[in-house]
Design a protein around this motif. Sequence first.
Motif, PDB file in Angstrom:
ATOM      1  N   ALA A 116       0.823  -1.207   0.000  1.00  0.00           N
ATOM      2  CA  ALA A 116       0.000   0.000   0.000  1.00  0.00           C
ATOM      3  C   ALA A 116       0.858   1.258   0.000  1.00  0.00           C
ATOM      4  O   ALA A 116       0.622   2.191  -0.780  1.00  0.00           O
ATOM      5  CB  ALA A 116      -0.929  -0.014   1.217  1.00  0.00           C
ATOM      6  N   ASN A 143       1.309   4.088  -3.180  1.00  0.00           N
ATOM      7  CA  ASN A 143       0.923   5.485  -3.001  1.00  0.00           C
ATOM      8  C   ASN A 143       2.079   6.435  -3.251  1.00  0.00           C
ATOM      9  O   ASN A 143       1.910   7.496  -3.853  1.00  0.00           O
ATOM     10  CB  ASN A 143       0.383   5.698  -1.588  1.00  0.00           C
ATOM     11  N   MET A 175      -2.737   9.486   2.392  1.00  0.00           N
ATOM     12  CA  MET A 175      -2.814   8.035   2.256  1.00  0.00           C
ATOM     13  C   MET A 175      -3.072   7.267   3.550  1.00  0.00           C
ATOM     14  O   MET A 175      -2.835   6.052   3.581  1.00  0.00           O
ATOM     15  CB  MET A 175      -1.493   7.529   1.667  1.00  0.00           C
ATOM     16  N   VAL A 226      -8.316   3.734   4.773  1.00  0.00           N
ATOM     17  CA  VAL A 226      -8.650   2.676   3.823  1.00  0.00           C
ATOM     18  C   VAL A 226      -9.328   3.260   2.590  1.00  0.00           C
ATOM     19  O   VAL A 226      -9.199   2.715   1.483  1.00  0.00           O
ATOM     20  CB  VAL A 226      -9.546   1.623   4.507  1.00  0.00           C
ATOM     21  N   ASN A 242      -4.876   0.916  -0.913  1.00  0.00           N
ATOM     22  CA  ASN A 242      -5.209   0.736   0.499  1.00  0.00           C
ATOM     23  C   ASN A 242      -6.398  -0.207   0.660  1.00  0.00           C
ATOM     24  O   ASN A 242      -6.389  -1.125   1.489  1.00  0.00           O
ATOM     25  CB  ASN A 242      -5.550   2.083   1.139  1.00  0.00           C
ATOM     26  N   THR A 298      -5.412  -3.869  -0.099  1.00  0.00           N
ATOM     27  CA  THR A 298      -4.667  -4.563   0.954  1.00  0.00           C
ATOM     28  C   THR A 298      -5.560  -4.890   2.147  1.00  0.00           C
ATOM     29  O   THR A 298      -5.391  -5.948   2.773  1.00  0.00           O
ATOM     30  CB  THR A 298      -3.466  -3.719   1.412  1.00  0.00           C
ATOM     31  N   SER A 355      -7.325  -2.076   9.043  1.00  0.00           N
ATOM     32  CA  SER A 355      -7.263  -0.681   8.616  1.00  0.00           C
ATOM     33  C   SER A 355      -6.546   0.208   9.633  1.00  0.00           C
ATOM     34  O   SER A 355      -5.987   1.246   9.269  1.00  0.00           O
ATOM     35  CB  SER A 355      -8.666  -0.140   8.364  1.00  0.00           C
ATOM     36  N   LEU A 363      -2.961   0.768   8.743  1.00  0.00           N
ATOM     37  CA  LEU A 363      -2.734   1.812   7.749  1.00  0.00           C
ATOM     38  C   LEU A 363      -2.608   3.176   8.414  1.00  0.00           C
ATOM     39  O   LEU A 363      -1.747   3.985   8.042  1.00  0.00           O
ATOM     40  CB  LEU A 363      -3.888   1.837   6.742  1.00  0.00           C
ATOM     41  N   GLY A 380       0.395   5.439   8.138  1.00  0.00           N
ATOM     42  CA  GLY A 380       0.108   6.500   7.191  1.00  0.00           C
ATOM     43  C   GLY A 380       0.071   7.883   7.793  1.00  0.00           C
ATOM     44  O   GLY A 380       0.513   8.854   7.166  1.00  0.00           O
TER      45      GLY A 380
END
Length: 484
Positions: free
Chosen positions: A214, A218, A433, A436, A442, A445, A452, A455, A459
């Motif tokens: 992810a 990005n 980014m 989700v 995102n 994945t 989530s 992330l 992120g």
Amino acid sequence: MALLAARPHHPAMSPLPLAGLAPAEAPSSPHDENSHGAASRGGRTRPALAAAGLAAVALVAFFGLEGAVATRTVLIGGACLVLWLTEVVPGFVPTLLLLGATPVLLGPLDSAYHLPSVLAWCADPVLILFLGGFTLEVAAMRHGLDASVARHVVRGSAGHPRRLVMLVMAGVAFLSMWMSNVAAAAMMLAALRPLLKATPAGAPLKPALLLGVALAANVGGMATPVGSGPNALAVAAAAEHAQVTFAKWMLFALPLALLLLGVGFGLILLRFRLGGRLSLPAEDVASAPLSRAGRRVLWVSAVCVAAWLSEPLHGVAAPVVALGATALLFGTGLLKREDLGRLDWATLLLIAGGIALGRLLEHSGLVARALSGADLEGWPVPAQLGVLVVAAALLSALMSNTGTAALLIPLATQLHPAASTPVLVALGCSLGMPFVISTPPNAMTVGEGLDSSELMKLGVPLMLGGCLLVSLTGPTVLRLLGLP
């Protein structure tokens, strides 16, 4: 690699990445990449947001402005922005609306808004540059170059988990520099799927790999002018002040992308303890040699990229090189007539719409009028740029990054007229980014089993740190490269 309509992976265009695997189905979302998947949003939420947004636009246009030009410009531009940001219709539809409504509503007021003039707004060389990038992408997918990269990444790890995560991130980022980040993530996930399925529940390798895919998808798109839609809008807007060549863009954006990848890799290692050795079945990592046609496509792509990077030496503009590569691929039979329909015309229309919207807002004087009432000129320039970059990242994290760029770049260039301003805003768009819903990679994945919350843990610090880095160092670096 935003509201850009990226093509789903087509089985006929690329061999299976690993034995017995079907290619991953990429969501119908944008190129570049950093686009939002429609599947990740509620079916009722987007139409409701669009309706509220259109109602707000109508109220502002009819009750908050004076003058027919301003009123009608707000109606046209506001409606297009609402449709782009909410993604309630395909991304190219607002472009068609803008091109049709501008001559109808504004043409009677001024001949500068007649159809030939409006169409001329879209005639920007950056569209040809993107056409060349899309052609190389289709050729790579048809002849298996993308699948070959994915297979070599898995095989090159030699069973070392940390090396595998590093190579996966490098491979996805490299692919996202030249093709759809959706397709890049889908291909790598297909190559990793046997390993992901064989990984025991709770093992750290699976979330580490998915996070790596992810993040790299990005970040990779920011490294080249053809990597994402916001990049294209930035190049077009900066042309009024200075030419942003392919080499200049990569000179500042590639180190930034590599730095973010390195920091992301470090955060993944801190978050997950990866050790031991992996057992990779030989049939899953076997690398089939490229066909003769695939090797020819590889040579054409290499020569094209080399010509893009050496533009200051030979003086042939990057869009002209893109045209030559496109003609060569189709003229030699490496791409067929039916491949013309696989080019991302929807994305080209979307980028054209973003360029045209910026020209409309500039020509009507609406942006200057809006900024005249704001007391921002007294702010320090770094503070102005920092606000713009953070706003771009936050909006892109929740909505389309190309729609965000279409909204913010005209405002930013009026507030701080310089070649570096739209570039910094575009980079900010690539930093949105952490959620989700932020980008299709995102969502993909998370669909493979990533939590989530992981992330967000990775992120959010990357987004904030990236915004700070771009705001503080970006103007100086770009000034050194001749982009004041």
